[in-house]
Every structure is written in C-alpha cells, then in structure tokens.
Design a protein around this motif. Structure first.
Motif, mmCIF file in Angstrom:
data_model
loop_
_atom_site.group_PDB
_atom_site.id
_atom_site.type_symbol
_atom_site.label_atom_id
_atom_site.label_comp_id
_atom_site.label_asym_id
_atom_site.label_seq_id
_atom_site.Cartn_x
_atom_site.Cartn_y
_atom_site.Cartn_z
ATOM 1 N N MET A 129 -5.713 2.346 -0.181
ATOM 2 C CA MET A 129 -6.639 2.590 0.926
ATOM 3 C C MET A 129 -7.287 1.304 1.437
ATOM 4 N N GLN A 130 -7.183 0.225 0.663
ATOM 5 C CA GLN A 130 -7.721 -1.062 1.091
ATOM 6 C C GLN A 130 -6.640 -1.975 1.667
ATOM 7 N N SER A 131 -5.398 -1.505 1.662
ATOM 8 C CA SER A 131 -4.277 -2.340 2.093
ATOM 9 C C SER A 131 -4.099 -2.293 3.604
ATOM 10 N N GLN B 180 -5.074 6.263 -13.457
ATOM 11 C CA GLN B 180 -4.154 5.284 -12.872
ATOM 12 C C GLN B 180 -3.870 5.620 -11.418
ATOM 13 N N ALA B 181 -3.695 6.919 -11.138
ATOM 14 C CA ALA B 181 -3.449 7.333 -9.757
ATOM 15 C C ALA B 181 -4.634 6.956 -8.873
ATOM 16 N N TYR B 182 -5.833 7.167 -9.365
ATOM 17 C CA TYR B 182 -7.035 6.811 -8.587
ATOM 18 C C TYR B 182 -7.064 5.296 -8.339
ATOM 19 N N ALA B 183 -6.731 4.518 -9.359
ATOM 20 C CA ALA B 183 -6.740 3.064 -9.201
ATOM 21 C C ALA B 183 -5.742 2.619 -8.133
ATOM 22 N N ASP C 278 -8.946 11.514 2.665
ATOM 23 C CA ASP C 278 -9.435 12.610 1.825
ATOM 24 C C ASP C 278 -8.712 12.669 0.482
ATOM 25 N N GLU C 279 -7.518 12.079 0.410
ATOM 26 C CA GLU C 279 -6.782 12.076 -0.856
ATOM 27 C C GLU C 279 -7.616 11.465 -1.969
ATOM 28 N N LEU C 280 -8.237 10.344 -1.667
ATOM 29 C CA LEU C 280 -9.021 9.646 -2.678
ATOM 30 C C LEU C 280 -10.270 10.442 -3.038
ATOM 31 N N VAL C 281 -10.891 11.034 -2.031
ATOM 32 C CA VAL C 281 -12.094 11.835 -2.273
ATOM 33 C C VAL C 281 -11.763 13.039 -3.152
ATOM 34 N N GLU C 282 -10.662 13.716 -2.849
ATOM 35 C CA GLU C 282 -10.263 14.895 -3.610
ATOM 36 C C GLU C 282 -9.904 14.537 -5.046
ATOM 37 N N LEU C 283 -9.289 13.362 -5.221
ATOM 38 C CA LEU C 283 -8.924 12.931 -6.568
ATOM 39 C C LEU C 283 -10.166 12.563 -7.374
ATOM 40 N N ALA C 284 -11.144 11.949 -6.708
ATOM 41 C CA ALA C 284 -12.373 11.544 -7.404
ATOM 42 C C ALA C 284 -13.071 12.741 -8.035
ATOM 43 N N VAL C 285 -12.983 13.893 -7.375
ATOM 44 C CA VAL C 285 -13.628 15.107 -7.887
ATOM 45 C C VAL C 285 -13.015 15.540 -9.214
ATOM 46 N N GLY D 282 0.798 -1.219 0.000
ATOM 47 C CA GLY D 282 0.000 0.000 0.000
ATOM 48 C C GLY D 282 0.829 1.267 0.000
ATOM 49 N N ARG D 283 1.982 1.248 0.653
ATOM 50 C CA ARG D 283 2.838 2.437 0.685
ATOM 51 C C ARG D 283 3.327 2.772 -0.722
ATOM 52 N N SER D 284 3.766 1.727 -1.448
ATOM 53 C CA SER D 284 4.239 1.927 -2.817
ATOM 54 C C SER D 284 3.107 2.392 -3.719
ATOM 55 N N GLN D 285 1.923 1.818 -3.541
ATOM 56 C CA GLN D 285 0.772 2.216 -4.345
ATOM 57 C C GLN D 285 0.452 3.690 -4.141
ATOM 58 N N ARG D 286 0.505 4.116 -2.900
ATOM 59 C CA ARG D 286 0.191 5.511 -2.595
ATOM 60 C C ARG D 286 1.229 6.458 -3.191
#
Length: 347
Positions: free
Chosen positions: A295-297, A286-289, A306-313, A264-268
C-alpha cells in the motif's frame, strides 16, 4: 518544451555499461592532493588535444573541480568523443556539476545523433519524448528511436517497438511493434522480453501463445537485471496456470522474489496467498506486513485500501504491532534481499 533530466544509465546506454562516475571523495583534504597529482599527469596530453585523455580528465575532476571538468568534457565532446558527450549531457541536465543547461545538452545530443550515434539518438529520443504533450516532441523522439533501432541498437528497438505498440509519437501498429520488440528481446533486452511475453499472452500483434510467453518471462527472470521485473508476471502464470501447470508454491516463490525487491504487486499477491485456506497467526502477520508495504508502493494506486483495514481487524494488538515491526524490517530487507522472520506459503 520541457526537457527532463536524463539519467546516466539512459545516456550512456549499452556501450557504456562499465563507465561510471567517480564516487565523491571520503576525505576531501587528502584526496584533493591525490586528485591534483593525477590530473597533472593528464593535463599535458589533454592540452595537446587528445580527446580520450580529455574525457578521462573530465571524469577525474568531476567531484573536486567540476568547472574544469566540464571544460574538458566540452573539448572532448567537440571532437566527437561519444562517451564524453553523453556524460557531459547528463551533468548539464542534472546540474550536478554546478551548471544546469538542458538546452545546451539537447544541442550536443542533436549533433551526435545527426552524426549517427545510436546512443545519442536514443538519449535524444528520451529527452524529446518527455516534452510537453502535443508540441510535436513525441513524434520527433519516436523518429530518433527508429533511426537508432534501424542501426541494430537493442535498447532503441525496445523503445521504438513500445512506441509502435502504444501509438506514442507514431501510428499504432501492433504487428510491427511485436517484430521490433522481438528483435530487442532476442538481443537480451529484459524490458523487451517482458513486452513480448505480454503481447503473446494477449495475442496482440501476433498469435496468442501462453507457453512461449512463459519462456520469454523465464528468459527475463534469468537475465542479470530481470529477476525482479519478471517475478510478478511469472507468479501470475503459475498461480493461474497460464502456459504452465498451476503451482501455487511456485507462484509464491516468484511473488516473494518480487516482494523482496519492493514490487507492490508481488507483495499484495503474496499476502493474498498467505491468507488463503486456513491461515495461522504468523500467516496473518506476514500478510499484514507485505500488504502494508504494498500500500506504500508506487503500485498502490488502484489497490483496495480496505484490504489492509479488514486484515487489521483479524489481528490482536500484539500481533499487529509485531506485523508492523516485520514490515519495518522488510523495508530494509528488500534492499538487502533477506527479509527476516519469513516463512513459506504452506500448501
């Protein structure tokens, strides 16, 4: 005292790397006949007291006749056959052969440990170290790690060094911890190599040396079991220029290796690199994926959700759907090492 289940990998340790349990039969009706035929050939020698044959018979019968398998493994263990004893303990701790008796397993481990088996000492240390906090188990577990480490067991040296570094069951002693971890690292233990690199980067128990730290991380990455484990710390070194010239593309390559393995650290961090500069629509997807997988790791604790929420926008509904599809594919791709639809970080 709570005795946690020991895995076969821990129990059998380095000397048993090639020994594996037989797989479950795919056609029980047909394979049961073959199993019995093979067992019949071994039973005479096993009944005559040959511990090695008793061990092989126990492994052979593990899936088809587990009760008899345990009986033969106990006979071999009673004669001091180390592999049989360790395998028996794993079965008793897991209950996967129909009997679960942690205390019996602990008794067998104590016998072998007291006879000087380094592998049993490590396994016993693991069992004791997972006991209830404050009941004295961690101290006894650390003592068994030390006895095995003093015999030259690299896995035990890593365990004992880490106990000294963290003060687990023993007084914290960073210089001694570094010495033991270095012995283990030099013998090829990948976890010790990572610990040595971390201590060198932080100057714990030894002089700070970021250049040598990178060398140890590279050795871990070159280890047959270490590439994924070393991916994130190596990526950080190249991203921040710690002991190497700063190279974002090299950092991304290491993060991608770790990301594919499910770290998960590498993914982030890979997601963050994809979003740096002027990201394209594909970069954002790709960043969102990757970020959604992060976030599931198991590393998600402490991540800013909030990173994922902000990116989704920043994604259109169609892009978000495609990104979620990529994450789903990559979840499988992490297991096979080839996430589809991936592109490199552009610099």
């Amino acid at each position: 005292m709570r005795v946690a289940r020991l895995t076969v990998a821990v129990l059998l340790a380095a000397s048993l790397e090639q020994v594996q349990a037989l797989p479950p039969p795919r056609n029980p009706a047909l394979e049961a006949q073959a199993l019995e035929a093979q067992a019949a050939v071994l039973r005479a020698a096993a009944q005559a007291g040959d511990a090695a044959v008793q061990w092989q018979l126990g492994r052979l019968l593990r899936w088809g006749q587990p009760k008899e398998a345990l009986a033969w493994l106990r006979k071999a263990a009673a004669q001091g056959h180390e592999e049989a004893l360790l395998y028996l303990c794993d079965l008793l701790l897991s209950g996967s052969a129909g009997e679960k008796d942690p205390q019996e397993a602990l008794g067998w481990l104590r016998q072998a440990a007291q006879r000087g088996s380094a592998n049993a000492q490590v396994a016993l240390g693991d069992a004791l170290s997972q006991g209830a906090p404050g009941d004295g188990s961690e101290r006894e577990g650390a003592a068994w790690y030390r006895r095995a480490a003093e015999q030259g067991n690299a896995f035990a040296q890593q365990k004992w060094g880490l106990a000294l570094r963290l003060g687990t069951g023993v007084g914290k002693d960073e210089p001694q911890a570094f010495e033991w971890l270095l012995k283990s690292a030099e013998a090829g233990d990948v976890l010790a190599q990572l610990e040595v690199a971390d201590m060198l980067q932080k100057g714990e128990g030894t002089a700070m040396d970021e250049v040598v730290a990178v060398r140890w991380l590279q050795r871990a990455a070159d280890n047959s079991v270490g590439p994924e484990l070393a991916a994130y710390p190596l990526g950080r070194c190249f991203e921040l220029g710690l002991g190497v010239n700063r190279d974002v593309n090299q950092a991304a390559q290491h993060y991608r290796r770790g990301a594919r393995a499910g770290d998960g650290r590498s993914q982030r961090q890979l997601a963050r690199l994809l979003l740096a500069g002027q990201p394209t629509s594909l970069d954002r997807m790709q960043a969102y994926a990757w970020l959604s997988l992060a976030m599931q790791s198991v590393w998600a604790f402490g991540f800013d959700k909030d990173e994922l929420v902000e990116l989704a926008v920043r994604l259109t509904p169609a892009e978000k759907a495609q990104a979620e599809s990529l994450a789903s594919q990559w979840r499988l791709g992490a297991a096979i090492g080839v996430p589809p639809g991936e592109q490199a970080v552009r610099r």
